[in-house]
Design a protein around this motif. Structure first.
Motif, PDB file in Angstrom:
ATOM      1  N   MET A 248       0.850  -1.207   0.000  1.00 36.82           N
ATOM      2  CA  MET A 248       0.000   0.000   0.000  1.00 36.82           C
ATOM      3  C   MET A 248       0.883   1.254   0.000  1.00 36.82           C
ATOM      4  O   MET A 248       0.673   2.192  -0.778  1.00 36.82           O
ATOM      5  CB  MET A 248      -0.888  -0.037   1.249  1.00 36.82           C
ATOM      6  N   GLN A 249       1.870   1.260   0.873  1.00 39.69           N
ATOM      7  CA  GLN A 249       2.794   2.384   0.980  1.00 39.69           C
ATOM      8  C   GLN A 249       3.578   2.566  -0.332  1.00 39.69           C
ATOM      9  O   GLN A 249       3.800   3.686  -0.798  1.00 39.69           O
ATOM     10  CB  GLN A 249       3.739   2.093   2.148  1.00 39.69           C
TER      11      GLN A 249
ATOM     12  N   GLU B  66       1.409   4.125  -3.002  1.00 42.27           N
ATOM     13  CA  GLU B  66       1.262   5.560  -2.752  1.00 42.27           C
ATOM     14  C   GLU B  66       2.518   6.309  -3.201  1.00 42.27           C
ATOM     15  O   GLU B  66       2.429   7.393  -3.787  1.00 42.27           O
ATOM     16  CB  GLU B  66       1.003   5.834  -1.258  1.00 42.27           C
TER      17      GLU B  66
ATOM     18  N   ILE C 173      -7.310   2.471  -1.917  1.00 41.22           N
ATOM     19  CA  ILE C 173      -7.622   2.370  -0.489  1.00 41.22           C
ATOM     20  C   ILE C 173      -7.487   0.916  -0.083  1.00 41.22           C
ATOM     21  O   ILE C 173      -7.786   0.009  -0.854  1.00 41.22           O
ATOM     22  CB  ILE C 173      -9.034   2.935  -0.170  1.00 41.22           C
TER      23      ILE C 173
END
Ligand SMILES: [Zn+2]
Lengths: 1011, 95
Positions: free
Chosen positions: A747-748, A751, A766
């Motif tokens: 997820m990081q 991003e 998300i």
């Protein structure tokens, strides 16, 4: 006879408090409480510290010293105490190294001396003093140089026996600890005259002021002295000021709270001793609370610490700091001796004679190191009738368990022996400036004050009063007021300053005194201690200088000066001044050692706070956890997750029986498994496909809506990072799965890729890992079972919903769900996702509707066996050191687009066929066990690193093949199918012959997937 | 230490994850010279003084941030959103 009398007194419980000769401003004499020290019972009053109560009862011997086991008493009346370290309480609450001088007494306190055997008065290891050459400067280093056997057999046991301070409790701490954060405009540390003046001034502006006082009572030195402020005793003025502060709505006062560290960006650490002063905390009350204070401005008004004077045998019980003597008299009503010598190099110390005299003690002598008589010295001698020795020194002392005489050397050099039971010494005061130096700003030496004062201050910090080198009370009040005004104004509050209360100015007039005797005549009479806690003497500092350890940081490490619980608060300046003398340098150039937080010891329990046990590592439970528990599942930890490992049934005697049954159930009928822990990331936006193309190695543009695809991610250095399937649910809508382990980091990573590398892409993500319960339903009967659950409107036949299909469906008559035809096991299989709150119900429903088909739940172990049988890589294969080529996925790397890791993955060394690559292994001798971690060597090769050609990454007993199978990485592996290699397992001391085979053991053509 | 997140305001260090150097930029093309890629992936300066670095506000707004921190003092002189820096850089390179 004497011993007998003491015994009787103890038994009768008739404690005398014979040294309580006057009233103190900090104790409540209307009540009497009791405590024990080394098993003897004594009386005291509320407000006493353990130290004041011991002195009140005539107990002078408080402990034994660290190296030489010399008898030691109470040196100070504050947090700087190096000697009087005791064990408090018993059992699980036993706490060693507690400073008696800051231990608030409560009724029933049990305290014990430490570092003595068999008893405090008769310590067998006092003989260390005889062997003291062994313990001189650098003894740890020097003894380590000796033959190892000698160290092991002689020195280590000896040092272990002799040294060490106190005993930790043997049981877990039963108390709770808390952490909290608070914010303020102005933090004021200390409630002496400077701190209170600052707090009042800042508080009156309406600024948010936080006042921290480490003591239970406000006032600082005002409680220890006679001086008046505003026409009343200083301590009364302090209490009045506190009352005013308490009325201010924006002011918060925290007593028993030590600010122990200054951290980056206006952050401070503080320890609040919530319940140290009561026998046990109230229910649910923490014992201590660790505060993080975020302050825009801070005012350090922490006062000062008095220096001892270095003279031979200056460590006997009864030799105390002069300021401490005044504290015991004025605050606690305790006179620590009846026949005292006052030894000083400044006027402040002289006033001790007056206070002792008023308390009824005899002043045997005033020894003033200054050669010129000051008016105050003359007055004090006159008032007390003491003989005054200007330019004098104490050259030695006598008394085995407490001082009974001192040798005074007159200025002329003549000596005389003077009986006494107390020496009140003052070598001057050091500003307590630790908090100003934690941000690496250095203090500067002030020649007039003979002390270091704060130098450059960290942003937002000011210091006031004695901490700032400002000693006279009116100046402290003025400086505190100015600091409070400036700090409040800097925070945007306008301050009008009230008139300062009147206070008397008292002289100081210090001269340097770093050793009582001239350096050219080193004392032969006895040890002159600098650091009482570490038994470091003037001779040790000389030796360190001679041996070349001249920097203060070297001096500290070589002699252990300034280490341990007191961090040399009373020792450091005396030591570095002597080092300066030894090396012919100035004190300013010699400098101080670096002060680091904490200013005072902080218990590990307080630093841990509530983060113990499950609060340190919380449990993450899957939506089917309760159901699995009912089924008797055995759980395994997977990061924070608890996952069902297997579901034993009656009659299964070994876990492998259970796992084999679960595997066979899936391969022949149908099973299901909770796979919620896999990371799920919802990806939406017109550029979602472009984004996927750049983070995965393979192509995504042409993935149709309603289909899923396996994807592999690399790191930018070209090594494999994570894998999973991503399904396209709509035109601009994808849902990605990641491995359980990398759910957060992927997820990081996404991003970062979006925000930092490709901000032009219109895409959003998300994490929905916890939103969806996802169950894998696997086996030839899985479709039959699903037909009972998925609403009939959705055609899930093989033709309509083939392998890798994905769709939003409804189940159970309208409940939205997501259905994916994915298979980790290699069987016809689906993953069904429902909102997390329905996960439990779905598991129960599957059991019910699946019963006719022989359904059974399976755990992570069967899941693992089946993925090894199918040759799917997992954590042991995606270990951060393998490439796509190593994993047999080299062909997936697209050459038609840029993606993370593409350039570096193309490096020749990463695509070299000689790199170990994924293969399967089966034992040559059926039944031989293969063990993960084993090294792969060519048959017949010597078991050396030079012959190492790879390793076994995963191994399992395959109930399907009825034998051990393994996945591994072997140099040139895919070209060596059929070859026999040796699996070396040095841990199990075994060598197993294994045949290299394809990593896909079951259904190599994938027919079952498409069934 | 505290970082003043442009989205969330001043917040404690524990909400953030440090990544590293924000001065290196990814080569535009996978076919860029190998040395460019090696520099990007492996080569880092270790300056004593102000340094621009990437931090992630994982326990807050999930923004990547470019933080200018003095490596000698931890003094934070600037915190901006990485996405704004990246956009400005791309526009600068494009014009
Ligand atoms: Zn933020």
């Amino acid at each position: 006879m004497k011993l007998l009398r003491q015994g009787k007194s103890s038994a009768s419980g008739d404690p005398s408090q014979s040294m309580r000769t006057t009233t103190g401003n900090g104790i409540d004499t209307s009540r009497t409480i009791h405590f024990t020290f080394d098993g003897r019972r004594y009386a005291a009053h509320p407000g006493d510290t353990l130290a004041s109560a011991l002195l009140a009862n005539g107990v002078r011997l408080a402990g034994r010293s660290f190296k030489y086991h010399r008898p030691r008493g109470i040196l100070s009346a504050g947090a700087e105490e190096p000697n009087a370290l005791v064990e408090l309480r018993t059992g699980a609450r036993r706490e060693p190294n507690s400073r008696a001088t800051v231990t608030e007494l409560f009724d029933g306190l049990e305290a014990a001396s430490q570092n003595r055997w068999p008893s405090l008065a008769m310590d067998a290891l006092g003989i260390n003093g005889v062997f003291s050459p062994v313990f001189t400067a650098g003894f740890y280093y020097k003894t380590f140089m000796w033959p190892a056997a000698f160290w092991e057999k002689v020195y280590e046991p000896m040092i272990r026996r002799a040294a060490g301070l106190g005993r930790a409790a043997d049981e877990a701490d039963p108390d709770i600890y808390e952490k909290a954060t608070t914010f303020c405009d102005v933090l004021v540390v200390g409630t002496g005259p400077a701190g209170l003046a600052a707090a009042l001034t800042a508080g009156r502006t309406g600024a948010r002021v936080l006042v921290c006082e480490q003591d239970s009572l406000p006032g600082g030195r005002l409680r220890a002295e006679h001086g008046e402020i505003g026409g009343m005793p200083g301590w009364q003025w302090a209490e009045q000021a506190m009352d005013e502060l308490r009325q201010m709505p924006e002011v918060r006062i925290m007593t028993r709270t030590c600010v122990f560290g200054t951290y980056d960006g206006g952050t401070y650490g503080a320890l609040e001793r919530v319940a140290d002063h009561v026998p046990t905390p109230a229910p649910d009350q923490p014992r201590q609370r660790l505060w993080r204070i975020v302050a825009r401005h801070a005012i350090v008004a922490t006062g000062g610490i008095e220096r001892p004077i270095v003279f031979p045998n200056n460590d006997r019980p009864g030799i105390m700091l002069a300021g401490a003597v005044r504290t015991y008299i004025n605050r606690f009503g305790v006179t620590p001796g009846q026949r005292a010598i006052v030894y000083t190099n400044n006027d402040d110390g002289l006033r001790t004679a007056r206070d002792l005299h008023r308390a009824g003690a005899t002043i045997a002598a005033i020894v003033d190191a200054r050669t010129t008589e000051t008016p105050l010295a003359r007055d004090m001698a006159q008032l007390t009738g003491a003989k005054l020795f200007m330019g004098g020194a104490i050259a030695d002392t006598y008394g085995r368990l407490g001082i009974h005489a001192a040798v005074i050397r007159e200025h002329s050099g003549l000596t005389q022996r003077v009986p006494c039971d107390l020496v009140a010494m003052s070598g001057g005061w050091n500003p307590e400036l630790s908090l100003t130096t934690h941000q690496r700003t250095k203090p500067v030496y002030d020649e007039t004050l003979c002390a270091f004062v704060p130098g450059t201050m960290p942003a937002g910090m000011r210091s006031a009063g004695v901490a700032n080198g400002t000693f006279a009370t009116p100046d402290c009040l003025r400086e505190g007021t100015t600091c409070g005004q400036d700090a409040a104004q800097a925070c945007g509050f306008s301050a009008t300053v009230a008139d300062l209360p009147a206070a008397g100015t008292e002289s100081y007039a210090i001269v340097p005194l770093w050793h009582a005797l001239p350096l050219d005549r080193p004392a032969r009479t006895g040890k002159a201690f600098i650091d009482f806690q570490n038994d470091v003497t003037a001779k040790d500092v000389r030796l360190a200088a001679i041996e070349g350890f001249r920097s203060v940081e070297h001096l500290k490490r070589y002699t252990t000066l300034g280490m341990a619980t007191d961090q040399g608060k009373t020792a450091n300046v005396n030591a570095l001044a002597q080092m300066a003398e030894q090396t012919g340098s100035s004190i300013a150039r010699t400098g101080t050692t670096m002060f680091r937080p904490p200013v005072q010891p902080v218990a590990i329990g307080a630093l841990a706070g509530a983060a113990r046990g499950r609060h340190f590592k919380p449990d993450r439970l899957t939506p089917t956890h309760d159901w699995a528990t009912e089924q008797g599942a055995v759980f395994t930890a997977n990061g924070l997750w608890h996952r069902a490992q297997w579901f034993p049934r009656p009659g299964e005697t070994h876990w492998r029986d259970t796992v084999n049954r679960e595997v066979r159930t899936v391969r022949t009928a149908v099973g299901f498994c909770d796979v919620t822990t896999l990371g799920k990331i919802d990806i939406q936006g017109p550029d979602a496909a472009t984004f996927l193309e750049r983070v995965y190695v393979n192509a995504w543009r042409r993935l149709p809506i309603g289909r899923a695809r396996y994807g592999l991610m690399l790191r930018e250095d070209g090594f494999a990072y994570d894998d999973g399937t991503t399904a396209r649910l709509g035109e601009n809508h994808y849902v990605m799965t990641t491995t359980t382990a990398h759910a957060g980091s992927v997820m990081q990573h996404l991003e970062l890729c979006h925000q930092w590398l490709w901000p032009e892409l219109d895409v959003r993500f998300i994490s929905v890992t916890d939103e969806w319960a996802q169950l894998a339903i696997a086996g030839p009967k899985s479709r039959d079972v699903l037909r009972h659950i998925v609403d009939p409107a959705f055609d899930i036949s093989n033709e309509a919903f083939g392998y890798m299909a994905a769709a939003t469906v409804t189940i159970c008559g309208g409940q939205e769900a997501r259905l994916f035809r994915l298979s980790f096991s290699g069987e016809l299989a689906y993953e069904l996702a429902v909102p997390a709150r329905f996960g439990d119900a779905l598991a129960r429903l599957l059991m019910k509707v699946g019963a006719p088909y022989g359904i059974a739940p399976y755990g992570t172990e069967a899941l693992g066996v089946m993925r090894i049988e199918k040759g799917h890589p997992a954590g042991p294969e995606l270990n951060g050191q393998t490439t796509a080529h190593d994993l047999g996925m080299g062909r997936m790397l697209s050459t038609r687009k840029d993606f993370i890791g593409r350039a570096m993955a193309a490096r020749p060394a990463l695509t070299d066929p000689a790199r170990p690559a994924l293969i399967g292994l089966v034992p040559v001798n059926a039944g031989d066990e293969l063990v993960a971690g084993g090294h792969l060597l060519p048959a017949g090769a010597q078991a050396t690193a030079a012959h190492d050609q790879g390793w076994v990454s995963s191994a399992a007993w395959s109930p399907t093949l009825n034998g051990w199978i393994a996945l591994g990485f072997l140099s040139n592996g895919p070209a060596r199918l059929g070859e026999t290699v040796m699996v070396h397992n040095p841990l199990g001391n075994s060598v197993t012959a294994a045949r290299v085979v394809s990593p896909v053991f079951v259904d190599p053509n994938g027919e079952r997937l498409h069934a | 230490m505290r970082l003043n997140c442009p989205c969330c305001g001043p917040r404690g260090l524990e909400e953030f994850t440090y990544r590293g150097d924000a001065t290196v930029r990814r080569p535009e093309s996978p076919t860029a010279p190998a040395q460019d890629w090696v520099d990007y992936v492996y080569l880092r300066d270790n300056p004593a003084g102000p340094h621009r670095e990437l931090w992630y506000h994982g326990a807050g707004c999930r923004s990547w941030l470019v933080v200018t921190r003095d490596t000698r003092t931890h003094a934070i002189s600037d915190v901006v959103r990485a996405v704004d820096v990246a956009r400005a850089d791309k526009e600068g390179a494009g014009s």
